[in-house]
Design a protein around this motif. Structure first.
Motif, PDB file in Angstrom:
ATOM      1  N   ALA A 114      45.775  32.726  33.634  1.00  0.00           N
ATOM      2  CA  ALA A 114      46.888  32.099  32.918  1.00  0.00           C
ATOM      3  C   ALA A 114      46.962  32.602  31.481  1.00  0.00           C
ATOM      4  N   GLY A 115      45.816  32.781  30.869  1.00  0.00           N
ATOM      5  CA  GLY A 115      45.795  33.317  29.507  1.00  0.00           C
ATOM      6  C   GLY A 115      46.349  34.724  29.445  1.00  0.00           C
ATOM      7  N   GLU A 116      45.999  35.551  30.441  1.00  0.00           N
ATOM      8  CA  GLU A 116      46.523  36.920  30.485  1.00  0.00           C
ATOM      9  C   GLU A 116      48.038  36.908  30.693  1.00  0.00           C
ATOM     10  N   ILE A 117      48.517  36.024  31.571  1.00  0.00           N
ATOM     11  CA  ILE A 117      49.959  35.886  31.792  1.00  0.00           C
ATOM     12  C   ILE A 117      50.651  35.476  30.497  1.00  0.00           C
ATOM     13  N   ASP A 118      50.067  34.522  29.813  1.00  0.00           N
ATOM     14  CA  ASP A 118      50.629  34.010  28.565  1.00  0.00           C
ATOM     15  C   ASP A 118      50.824  35.126  27.547  1.00  0.00           C
ATOM     16  N   TRP A 119      49.788  35.928  27.341  1.00  0.00           N
ATOM     17  CA  TRP A 119      49.879  36.983  26.343  1.00  0.00           C
ATOM     18  C   TRP A 119      50.803  38.118  26.791  1.00  0.00           C
ATOM     19  N   ARG A 120      50.839  38.397  28.088  1.00  0.00           N
ATOM     20  CA  ARG A 120      51.743  39.438  28.584  1.00  0.00           C
ATOM     21  C   ARG A 120      53.197  39.067  28.328  1.00  0.00           C
ATOM     22  N   PHE A 121      53.555  37.833  28.640  1.00  0.00           N
ATOM     23  CA  PHE A 121      54.942  37.418  28.432  1.00  0.00           C
ATOM     24  C   PHE A 121      55.264  37.204  26.960  1.00  0.00           C
ATOM     25  N   ALA A 122      54.271  36.842  26.185  1.00  0.00           N
ATOM     26  CA  ALA A 122      54.508  36.722  24.738  1.00  0.00           C
ATOM     27  C   ALA A 122      54.926  38.073  24.166  1.00  0.00           C
ATOM     28  N   GLY A 123      54.250  39.143  24.619  1.00  0.00           N
ATOM     29  CA  GLY A 123      54.616  40.479  24.156  1.00  0.00           C
ATOM     30  C   GLY A 123      56.016  40.882  24.596  1.00  0.00           C
ATOM     31  N   ILE A 124      56.375  40.536  25.828  1.00  0.00           N
ATOM     32  CA  ILE A 124      57.710  40.867  26.333  1.00  0.00           C
ATOM     33  C   ILE A 124      58.780  40.128  25.540  1.00  0.00           C
ATOM     34  N   LEU A 125      58.579  38.847  25.315  1.00  0.00           N
ATOM     35  CA  LEU A 125      59.583  38.037  24.613  1.00  0.00           C
ATOM     36  C   LEU A 125      59.726  38.446  23.150  1.00  0.00           C
ATOM     37  N   ARG A 126      58.638  38.875  22.527  1.00  0.00           N
ATOM     38  CA  ARG A 126      58.737  39.306  21.120  1.00  0.00           C
ATOM     39  C   ARG A 126      59.629  40.533  20.984  1.00  0.00           C
TER      40      ARG A 126
END
Length: 599
Positions: free
Chosen positions: A179-191
């Motif tokens: 879940a943490g990896e998913i969180d950071w992956r999508f954070a990068g996409i959204l930024r």
């Protein structure tokens, strides 16, 4: 999203409200829809009104500004749609980890284990000692260094609960870590999903949009793309699309316009919408590349985009667009889903997604549509570049042109497309015509030999053909009375020597392409009615119905060598007889044709 420097805990994962992420996605979806509605109003109403009622410099300036506003709204539509799908994909993947966590916590509760805030698991005493028979002491275990890689052994501790406690701790830790990896992956996409300041959307912003779309598509594979029915029939795909909710359709169009726009069986209006959006992304992608290939492809895409924006009658529908191979482009003049008569033209030698195709081959389809509609207004004409046509700058002097492989692959793809046309046409029994020009006629011939032939096709037109791979018209699956041929007297491609012809013809082919083959091969055998790919379609032995065409310019004239006779069949100005004959057949009125004697 977790705060920078903090670590996601299992309690945070458990309590995460994915429905709030989906609610935010819905808000971005509404913004995307509003931009789409604004763009549609500009392109289909305001611009048309301006062109029809206003003239002069001020009107031209207003049109430019309206087009820029429409382009801006197109960008807003795309980016807001990407944000929506990114948030929905995030919720989808987080829910999967919540299920993993919930299963582990439920098992712990059933066994009366305690899962602590740090993820460690305490288990009670159980079993009995081998020596004294007393219950074995409980304990606390944490996840191993690589959760999930080492199965619990049971030999690590004698208490039978120990192994199960370790397994639960591993599963909790794995869910939290993933879940943490998913969180950071999508954070990068959204930024990355943000536009430049200001009111304009420059070309470089569309280059960024293409990159954004690629990132979100990759992230949304499990959420959206895996559900696209690639292996289904076109009829089943049409049913799949019809049963999606409005929200699902909007999301597929925003994130996967490249997939939906090129999926046979999806309605023409939907494909057109998707491909117009994908066209902008392809232009943006190629603007970020360098080299002759990118420049050539970009010129073709920009010309198609120009024609789409200019509008006109018959209206254009972009049924396919892509940059794989030599490029892909499928354009219809008139709606093929509502038309009673539909023709599909397959181009041949040297056709690729470039400016020449966008101006020349599209004009052929448009001229055919105009001609068809003069005989029956309910008509649509398609140009289909859905395969890699042979490329040979020197004419037919090419192993690709001399071989069947590209025609065979193209024929299979053409059949899939025509199956889609049959699936989406709303008439009970539409009249469908396949048209092959040059090597495209060989491709149409190959299509007739796959399965039960070309789906839905009633008539076949062959023009400028070097042969179709069979020796008789009745082998094409529609009956010899439904095969029509146009062959100009001065079209060297329709008189190329057969594979069995004299050595002189082969030497001429190798030395000088079609010109040498024509001069030497024809001199060697004046009576042969075989061509390179089989029997001459204009011969009596082939058995098709030959319509009259203009002879065309001579091979050798006052301006040197010319093969222009090969390229004027569709042009009502240069060869009105041929163009009208094509239109009559495609409009379902072959009884009005005049016929020419066989060769």
């Amino acid at each position: 999203m977790t705060v920078v420097g903090t670590r996601l805990t299992w309690a945070q994962l458990r309590d995460l409200k994915c429905d709030e992420l989906e609610g935010a996605a819905d808000g971005w979806g509404r913004a995307s829809n509003r931009a789409d509605a604004g763009r549609d109003r500009i392109e289909r109403q305001l611009l048309n009104g301006l062109r029809e009622t206003q003239h002069g410099a001020a009107a031209e300036a207003a049109v430019r500004r309206m087009r820029q506003l429409g382009r801006n709204l197109s960008y807003v539509y795309t980016e807001c749609g990407l944000v929506r799908t990114a948030l929905n994909s995030l919720a989808f993947e987080m829910r999967a980890q919540q299920r993993v966590l919930r299963d582990a916590l439920d098992e712990a509760a059933a066994l009366r284990f305690t899962v602590h805030a740090d993820g460690s698991v305490t288990y009670p005493e159980a079993g009995e000692g081998l020596i004294d028979g007393k219950p074995l002491a409980g304990g606390t275990v944490s996840a191993g260094p690589a959760p999930g890689l080492l199965p619990p052994s049971g030999l690590v501790a004698p208490n039978p609960h120990a192994a199960r406690a370790r397994d639960i701790a591993d599963r909790v830790a794995a869910a939290v870590r993933t879940a943490g990896e998913i969180d950071w992956r999508f954070a990068g996409i959204l930024r990355k999903l943000r536009a430049e300041e200001g009111l304009k959307v420059p070309d470089r912003t569309w280059t960024d949009a293409a990159s954004d779309a690629a990132s979100v598509r990759a992230a949304a594979r499990g959420y959206l793309r895996s559900a696209i029915p690639y292996d289904a029939t076109p009829a089943a795909r049409r049913t799949w699309w019809a049963h999606l909710t409005d929200e699902q359709r909007e999301e597929y169009l925003a994130v996967f316009p490249d997939q939906i726009g090129n999926l046979d069986g999806i309605p023409a209006l939907v494909r057109d919408t998707a491909n117009r959006d994908n066209l902008q992304l392809l232009i943006g992608k190629l603007e970020g590349e360098s080299g002759e290939r990118a420049e050539t492809r970009l010129a073709g895409l920009r010309e198609i985009d120009r024609q789409l924006r200019a509008g006109g009658d018959p209206p254009m529908y972009l049924l396919g667009i892509g940059d794989e191979g030599n490029g892909r482009a499928i354009v219809s003049y008139g709606n093929p889903d509502t038309a009673r008569n539909v023709s599909a033209y397959v181009p041949g030698l040297n056709t690729s997604l470039d400016e020449e195709f966008a101006k020349g081959d599209l004009k052929r389809a448009r001229d055919t549509a105009i001609g068809m509609q003069q005989h029956d207004p309910s008509s649509a004409s398609i140009v289909w570049l859905g395969y890699d046509a042979p490329q040979s700058p020197d004419g037919f002097n090419s192993l690709d042109v001399m071989g069947d492989e590209r025609a065979e692959k193209g024929g299979a793809a053409f059949n899939r497309f025509m199956d889609g046309i049959s699936a989406t046409n709303e008439n009970d029994d539409p009249h469908v015509t396949a048209i092959g020009h040059s090597y495209g006629s060989r491709t149409v011939g190959a299509a007739t030999q796959h399965g039960d032939g070309i789906p839905g096709v009633d008539d076949i037109i062959l023009v400028g053909s070097p042969g179709v791979g069979v020796d008789r018209a009745d082998e094409l699956g529609v009956g010899e009375d439904h095969v029509f041929v146009g062959a100009a007297e001065n079209d060297v491609v329709t008189q190329l020597p057969s594979k069995r012809q004299s050595v002189a013809g082969a030497v001429g082919w190798a030395a000088a392409g079609p010109v040498g083959a024509y001069l030497l091969g024809d001199a060697a055998d004046q009576e042969d009615d075989d061509l390179w790919f089989g029997k001459d379609p204009a011969s009596e032995a082939f058995g098709a119905r030959r319509f009259p065409v203009d002879d065309g310019p001579r091979l050798v004239g006052g301006h040197g060598l010319s093969i222009d006779a090969h390229s004027q069949y569709f042009d009502p100005d240069r060869d009105a007889s041929s163009a009208n004959s094509i239109a009559l057949v495609a409009a379902g009125q072959p009884q009005r044709l005049k016929y020419e004697r066989y060769r």
